[in-house]
Design an enzyme around this catalytic site. Structure first.
Site, mmCIF file in Angstrom:
data_model
loop_
_atom_site.group_PDB
_atom_site.id
_atom_site.type_symbol
_atom_site.label_atom_id
_atom_site.label_comp_id
_atom_site.label_asym_id
_atom_site.label_seq_id
_atom_site.Cartn_x
_atom_site.Cartn_y
_atom_site.Cartn_z
ATOM 1 N N ASP A 13 0.820 -1.230 0.000
ATOM 2 C CA ASP A 13 0.000 0.000 0.000
ATOM 3 C C ASP A 13 0.848 1.272 0.000
ATOM 4 O O ASP A 13 0.409 2.315 0.488
ATOM 5 C CB ASP A 13 -0.951 0.049 1.219
ATOM 6 N N GLY A 17 1.011 2.137 -7.261
ATOM 7 C CA GLY A 17 0.175 2.391 -8.437
ATOM 8 C C GLY A 17 0.439 3.764 -9.028
ATOM 9 O O GLY A 17 0.590 3.907 -10.234
ATOM 10 N N HIS A 41 -4.581 -1.155 -6.674
ATOM 11 C CA HIS A 41 -3.943 0.118 -6.975
ATOM 12 C C HIS A 41 -5.009 1.167 -7.234
ATOM 13 O O HIS A 41 -5.890 0.962 -8.057
ATOM 14 C CB HIS A 41 -3.061 -0.002 -8.213
ATOM 15 N N THR A 42 -4.902 2.268 -6.531
ATOM 16 C CA THR A 42 -5.853 3.345 -6.745
ATOM 17 C C THR A 42 -5.170 4.440 -7.534
ATOM 18 O O THR A 42 -4.115 4.917 -7.135
ATOM 19 C CB THR A 42 -6.320 3.922 -5.388
ATOM 20 N N GLN A 230 1.942 -5.812 -3.406
ATOM 21 C CA GLN A 230 2.268 -5.961 -1.979
ATOM 22 C C GLN A 230 3.606 -5.281 -1.663
ATOM 23 O O GLN A 230 3.916 -4.283 -2.292
ATOM 24 C CB GLN A 230 2.259 -7.437 -1.554
ATOM 25 N N THR A 306 -8.679 -2.713 -1.445
ATOM 26 C CA THR A 306 -9.321 -3.977 -1.806
ATOM 27 C C THR A 306 -10.339 -4.391 -0.751
ATOM 28 O O THR A 306 -11.422 -4.851 -1.077
ATOM 29 C CB THR A 306 -8.239 -5.076 -1.961
ATOM 30 N N GLY A 308 -11.068 -2.474 2.354
ATOM 31 C CA GLY A 308 -11.635 -1.417 3.191
ATOM 32 C C GLY A 308 -11.145 -1.491 4.638
ATOM 33 O O GLY A 308 -11.540 -0.689 5.476
ATOM 34 N N PRO A 310 -9.088 -0.968 7.987
ATOM 35 C CA PRO A 310 -8.208 0.110 8.444
ATOM 36 C C PRO A 310 -6.773 -0.390 8.543
ATOM 37 O O PRO A 310 -6.531 -1.520 8.948
ATOM 38 C CB PRO A 310 -8.755 0.463 9.833
ATOM 39 N N LYS A 337 3.172 10.241 -0.024
ATOM 40 C CA LYS A 337 2.330 10.720 1.086
ATOM 41 C C LYS A 337 3.049 11.658 2.053
ATOM 42 O O LYS A 337 2.749 11.679 3.252
ATOM 43 C CB LYS A 337 1.726 9.528 1.819
ATOM 44 N N GLY A 421 0.658 14.306 -2.978
ATOM 45 C CA GLY A 421 -0.799 14.230 -3.121
ATOM 46 C C GLY A 421 -1.139 13.053 -4.000
ATOM 47 O O GLY A 421 -0.260 12.485 -4.662
HETATM 48 P P1 GDP Z 1 -0.419 0.617 -3.853
HETATM 49 O O1 GDP Z 1 -1.111 -0.696 -3.720
HETATM 50 O O2 GDP Z 1 0.991 0.561 -3.368
HETATM 51 O O3 GDP Z 1 -0.566 1.214 -5.207
HETATM 52 O O4 GDP Z 1 -1.131 1.602 -2.860
HETATM 53 P P2 GDP Z 1 -2.679 1.919 -2.712
HETATM 54 O O5 GDP Z 1 -3.258 2.353 -3.998
HETATM 55 O O6 GDP Z 1 -3.371 0.817 -1.988
HETATM 56 O O7 GDP Z 1 -2.615 3.101 -1.662
HETATM 57 C C1 GDP Z 1 -2.077 4.258 -1.947
HETATM 58 C C2 GDP Z 1 -3.144 5.312 -1.717
HETATM 59 O O8 GDP Z 1 -2.522 6.509 -1.475
HETATM 60 C C3 GDP Z 1 -4.048 5.532 -2.896
HETATM 61 O O9 GDP Z 1 -5.329 5.883 -2.467
HETATM 62 C C4 GDP Z 1 -3.386 6.697 -3.622
HETATM 63 O O10 GDP Z 1 -4.274 7.475 -4.394
HETATM 64 C C5 GDP Z 1 -2.882 7.482 -2.460
HETATM 65 N N1 GDP Z 1 -1.663 8.241 -2.673
HETATM 66 C C6 GDP Z 1 -0.562 7.919 -3.411
HETATM 67 N N2 GDP Z 1 0.383 8.854 -3.276
HETATM 68 C C7 GDP Z 1 -0.126 9.795 -2.419
HETATM 69 C C8 GDP Z 1 0.389 10.992 -1.861
HETATM 70 O O11 GDP Z 1 1.521 11.412 -2.107
HETATM 71 N N3 GDP Z 1 -0.422 11.679 -1.002
HETATM 72 C C9 GDP Z 1 -1.664 11.261 -0.679
HETATM 73 N N4 GDP Z 1 -2.366 11.982 0.175
HETATM 74 N N5 GDP Z 1 -2.180 10.136 -1.180
HETATM 75 C C10 GDP Z 1 -1.418 9.402 -2.040
#
Ligand code: GDP
Length: 436
Positions: A13, A17, A41-42, A230, A306, A308, A310, A337, A421
């Site tokens: 996480d 993505g 991936h979001t 992962q 995937t 929800g 926490p 982040k 962001g």
């Molecule tokens: P992945 O599985 O490694 O791609 O990660 P996820 O998609 O599960 O979680 C990353 C989350 O953080 C997603 O909702 C992204 O849109 C969000 N995200 C990614 N980079 C940033 C960031 O720099 N700042 C913020 N606030 N959100 C981010």
């Protein structure tokens, strides 16, 4: 022409993505090489959110080919839904944009039931699986009884293979359901064969010898991006076993899971949040079980894409990052982040651990000990400013710049990207791994 692997440097996480989406611009082919639809991936492009579980996020770019490699386990129902959803939004207009390895293993309904029922039977010692059948499908693969994508395309073979597997799987499901005092799920052989045959037919146009395809691309110097799912600490060999996923998430598996030799990989980029999160059970030395942890969860929206669920939150742990650097051969880090840490008076980095009164700089060899270590922190000044508008390192407040530089020093590799962001544009790219 470098080929680059992107891996999670923590417990998943990390925002892989988004980074993959950014780098896809510079690559022609994007490959998934392990895991299944337990990944999520979001992506936020122009304010519009897309969640992908199986198809590489590169699919949102036109003119790129996305490959689901042999190392992935595929739930064809989920895959078909993703394909349909993408098509309805105008993506994937050309079927040649997506290639699925004929060697990839398939998730069947019994895998999902086994996953859920076994997790239930573990009660207090649950692993925290996503219940999508990934683990049982990998078990069948290693047990040499799995059913692969190629089998879906041959009706006679599929019938035989389902018949062989359903009996033993149903027996175990029956036992587990009885022990858990839950109704036994109905698994109709004829229905499964019909459904999977139809899915196979719908997927047929995407199925290919992806190892051959990729090796030709390597020969021609086409840029390939390998998208890990992962994270390093969830790797079945190198993670916090047994609280891990059932595949290898480290960079070395990019070769195995796509059918290329290791010499085809040039650089590995590790993705890390500016803090740490973890889903499910298992040791987490820097976990914050207080208001601050709650704040990180809220501001960082730390709930699984995937499931929800926490996520547990805590300070950045560079012992973990140094480990990830070692086992993946990381070339650089992308720090995501950073914006979530804004507004804190001070920020902490865990630089080493204390175990039984001894200072240790590495993860303990026995992961059981990781549950007993005490993090040793270095405290740095925080920053107040919102970071979303920053586009260069100098745009960041001085304290935030110092935080980035300190992570580099402590890990011994450069931070090449800082994400401020969720949107594609909210990124500071310090060095492009395709050009550096
Ligand atoms: P992945 O599985 O490694 O791609 O990660 P996820 O998609 O599960 O979680 C990353 C989350 O953080 C997603 O909702 C992204 O849109 C969000 N995200 C990614 N980079 C940033 C960031 O720099 N700042 C913020 N606030 N959100 C981010």
């Amino acid at each position: 022409m470098p080929n680059i692997v992107v891996v999670g440097a923590q417990w998943g996480d990390e925002g892989k993505g988004k980074v993959v989406d950014l780098l896809t611009e510079h690559a022609q082919v994007v490959v998934r090489f392990q895991g299944g639809n337990n990944a999520g991936h979001t992506l936020v492009v122009g304010g519009q959110k897309t969640v992908l579980h199986l198809i590489p996020s590169g699919i949102l770019h036109s003119g790129k080919t996305c490959v689901i490699g042999n190392g992935v386990v595929i739930d064809p129902t989920v895959l078909m839904k993703e394909i349909d959803a993408l098509k309805s939004r105008g993506f994937l207009a050309d079927a040649r944009q997506l290639l699925i390895s004929s060697h990839a293993h398939v998730i069947f309904p019994w895998h999902k039931h086994l996953d859920a029922l076994r997790e239930k039977s573990r009660a207090g010692s649950a692993i925290g699986t996503t219940g999508r059948g990934i683990g049982p499908a990998y078990e069948d693969k290693v047990g040499r009884r799995g059913i692969r994508v190629a089998d879906l395309l041959d009706a006679t073979r599929l019938k035989r293979r389902v018949h062989e597997r359903l009996g033993p799987a149903s027996e175990e499901i029956f036992q587990l359901a009885r022990a858990a005092k839950v109704p036994e799920p109905l698994l109709e052989e004829g229905d499964i064969i019909r459904e999977y045959s139809e899915l196979g037919e719908r997927l047929r146009e995407y199925v290919a010898d992806t190892s051959l395809y990729l090796s030709e691309k390597v020969r021609k110097g086409t840029r390939i991006l390998f998208e890990g799912a992962q994270g390093t600490l969830l790797d079945v060999d190198h993670g916090t076993y047994p609280f891990v996923t059932s595949s290898n998430c480290v960079a070395g598996n990019a070769a195995v899971g796509s059918g290329l030799g290791p010499t085809s990989i040039d650089r590995v980029l590790g993705i890390t949040k500016a803090y740490t999160t973890r889903v499910g059970q298992g040791p987490f030395p820097t976990e914050l079980s207080d208001e601050l942890g709650e704040r990180l969860r809220k501001v960082g929206d730390e709930f699984g894409a995937t499931t929800g669920r926490p996520r547990r939150c805590g300070w950045l742990d560079v012992v973990v990052l140094r480990y990830a650097t070692r086992v993946n051969g990381l070339w650089g880090l992308a720090l995501t982040k950073m914006d979530v840490l804004s507004g804190l008076e001070s920020v902490k980095i865990c630089t080493s651990y204390e175990l039984d009164g001894q200072r240790i700089e590495e993860l303990p060899g026995d992961y059981e000990d990781l549950g007993r270590v005490k993090p040793v922190y270095e405290e740095l000044p925080g920053w107040d400013k919102r970071l979303a508008g920053s586009r260069t390192l100098e745009d960041l407040p001085e304290a935030a710049q110092r935080y980035v530089r300190r992570i580099e020093e402590l890990c011994g590799i450069p931070v090449v990207c800082v994400s401020v962001g969720a949107d594609r544009g909210e990124t500071i790219l310090l060095a492009n791994p395709y050009h550096a």
